[in-house]
Write a protein that holds these residues in place. Structure first.
Motif, PDB file in Angstrom:
ATOM      1  N   MET A   1       0.842  -1.172   0.000  1.00 60.49           N
ATOM      2  CA  MET A   1       0.000   0.000   0.000  1.00 60.49           C
ATOM      3  C   MET A   1       0.888   1.236   0.000  1.00 60.49           C
ATOM      4  N   ASN A   2       0.595   2.144  -0.904  1.00 64.13           N
ATOM      5  CA  ASN A   2       1.396   3.355  -0.939  1.00 64.13           C
ATOM      6  C   ASN A   2       0.897   4.348   0.107  1.00 64.13           C
ATOM      7  N   LYS A   3       1.819   5.098   0.633  1.00 63.03           N
ATOM      8  CA  LYS A   3       1.479   6.068   1.670  1.00 63.03           C
ATOM      9  C   LYS A   3       1.096   7.382   1.011  1.00 63.03           C
ATOM     10  N   LEU A   4      -0.163   7.728   1.105  1.00 63.19           N
ATOM     11  CA  LEU A   4      -0.629   8.996   0.580  1.00 63.19           C
ATOM     12  C   LEU A   4      -0.764   9.969   1.737  1.00 63.19           C
ATOM     13  N   ASN A   5      -0.183  11.136   1.581  1.00 65.96           N
ATOM     14  CA  ASN A   5      -0.439  12.178   2.555  1.00 65.96           C
ATOM     15  C   ASN A   5      -1.032  13.362   1.818  1.00 65.96           C
ATOM     16  N   ILE A   6      -1.455  14.353   2.545  1.00 65.30           N
ATOM     17  CA  ILE A   6      -2.223  15.435   1.954  1.00 65.30           C
ATOM     18  C   ILE A   6      -1.416  16.213   0.927  1.00 65.30           C
ATOM     19  N   SER A   7      -0.116  16.335   1.125  1.00 64.05           N
ATOM     20  CA  SER A   7       0.693  17.092   0.156  1.00 64.05           C
ATOM     21  C   SER A   7       0.803  16.354  -1.173  1.00 64.05           C
ATOM     22  N   THR A   8       0.903  15.027  -1.134  1.00 63.14           N
ATOM     23  CA  THR A   8       0.959  14.286  -2.394  1.00 63.14           C
ATOM     24  C   THR A   8      -0.412  14.238  -3.065  1.00 63.14           C
ATOM     25  N   ILE A   9      -1.483  14.224  -2.282  1.00 58.80           N
ATOM     26  CA  ILE A   9      -2.827  14.227  -2.851  1.00 58.80           C
ATOM     27  C   ILE A   9      -3.083  15.539  -3.575  1.00 58.80           C
ATOM     28  N   ARG A  10      -2.611  16.642  -3.016  1.00 59.72           N
ATOM     29  CA  ARG A  10      -2.817  17.948  -3.651  1.00 59.72           C
ATOM     30  C   ARG A  10      -2.121  18.050  -5.001  1.00 59.72           C
ATOM     31  N   GLN A  11      -1.075  17.294  -5.212  1.00 63.19           N
ATOM     32  CA  GLN A  11      -0.341  17.353  -6.466  1.00 63.19           C
ATOM     33  C   GLN A  11      -0.955  16.476  -7.557  1.00 63.19           C
ATOM     34  N   LEU A  12      -1.921  15.646  -7.205  1.00 62.31           N
ATOM     35  CA  LEU A  12      -2.543  14.759  -8.181  1.00 62.31           C
ATOM     36  C   LEU A  12      -3.515  15.523  -9.075  1.00 62.31           C
ATOM     37  N   THR A  13      -3.689  15.021 -10.298  1.00 58.56           N
ATOM     38  CA  THR A  13      -4.694  15.599 -11.187  1.00 58.56           C
ATOM     39  C   THR A  13      -6.062  15.026 -10.814  1.00 58.56           C
ATOM     40  N   LYS A  14      -7.105  15.585 -11.424  1.00 55.30           N
ATOM     41  CA  LYS A  14      -8.463  15.113 -11.121  1.00 55.30           C
ATOM     42  C   LYS A  14      -8.645  13.646 -11.492  1.00 55.30           C
ATOM     43  N   GLN A  15      -8.065  13.239 -12.614  1.00 56.81           N
ATOM     44  CA  GLN A  15      -8.196  11.844 -13.043  1.00 56.81           C
ATOM     45  C   GLN A  15      -7.450  10.913 -12.099  1.00 56.81           C
ATOM     46  N   GLU A  16      -6.286  11.325 -11.640  1.00 55.63           N
ATOM     47  CA  GLU A  16      -5.531  10.504 -10.693  1.00 55.63           C
ATOM     48  C   GLU A  16      -6.260  10.395  -9.361  1.00 55.63           C
ATOM     49  N   ILE A  17      -6.919  11.477  -8.952  1.00 53.08           N
ATOM     50  CA  ILE A  17      -7.697  11.438  -7.715  1.00 53.08           C
ATOM     51  C   ILE A  17      -8.842  10.438  -7.854  1.00 53.08           C
ATOM     52  N   GLU A  18      -9.514  10.464  -8.999  1.00 48.49           N
ATOM     53  CA  GLU A  18     -10.607   9.514  -9.236  1.00 48.49           C
ATOM     54  C   GLU A  18     -10.103   8.066  -9.179  1.00 48.49           C
ATOM     55  N   LEU A  19      -8.953   7.812  -9.765  1.00 45.22           N
ATOM     56  CA  LEU A  19      -8.392   6.458  -9.734  1.00 45.22           C
ATOM     57  C   LEU A  19      -8.044   6.031  -8.310  1.00 45.22           C
ATOM     58  N   GLU A  20      -7.490   6.957  -7.531  1.00 52.63           N
ATOM     59  CA  GLU A  20      -7.154   6.643  -6.141  1.00 52.63           C
ATOM     60  C   GLU A  20      -8.406   6.367  -5.328  1.00 52.63           C
ATOM     61  N   ILE A  21      -9.479   7.110  -5.595  1.00 49.91           N
ATOM     62  CA  ILE A  21     -10.751   6.885  -4.886  1.00 49.91           C
ATOM     63  C   ILE A  21     -11.255   5.479  -5.167  1.00 49.91           C
ATOM     64  N   VAL A  22     -11.197   5.058  -6.415  1.00 52.16           N
ATOM     65  CA  VAL A  22     -11.652   3.712  -6.777  1.00 52.16           C
ATOM     66  C   VAL A  22     -10.789   2.654  -6.083  1.00 52.16           C
TER      67      VAL A  22
END
Length: 65
Positions: A1-22
């Motif tokens: 499992m990759n460690k996501l923190n808020i700073s790395t989440i902010r750098q993601l694009t909308k499509q990458e955020i959608e993929l992470e949500i799934v």
């Protein structure tokens, strides 16, 4: 499992955020399945993944404005 923190989440694009949500939703489903069959060995992952999911939704909503 990759460690996501808020700073790395902010750098993601909308499509990458959608993929992470799934991905996080699939992980939570598998954890619930393991819990129901009494095979869950790491119950702390519920809280961790729910927190990441909430952060993803928050940043997604912020980027929509």
């Amino acid at each position: 499992m990759n460690k996501l923190n808020i700073s790395t989440i902010r750098q993601l694009t909308k499509q990458e955020i959608e993929l992470e949500i799934v991905k996080i939703k699939k992980i939570l489903f598998n954890l619930r399945l393991q819990k129901s069959t009494n095979q869950l060995s790491k119950p702390h992952l519920f809280k961790y993944n729910k927190r990441i999911l909430a952060q993803l939704y928050t940043i997604k909503n912020i980027k929509n404005y």
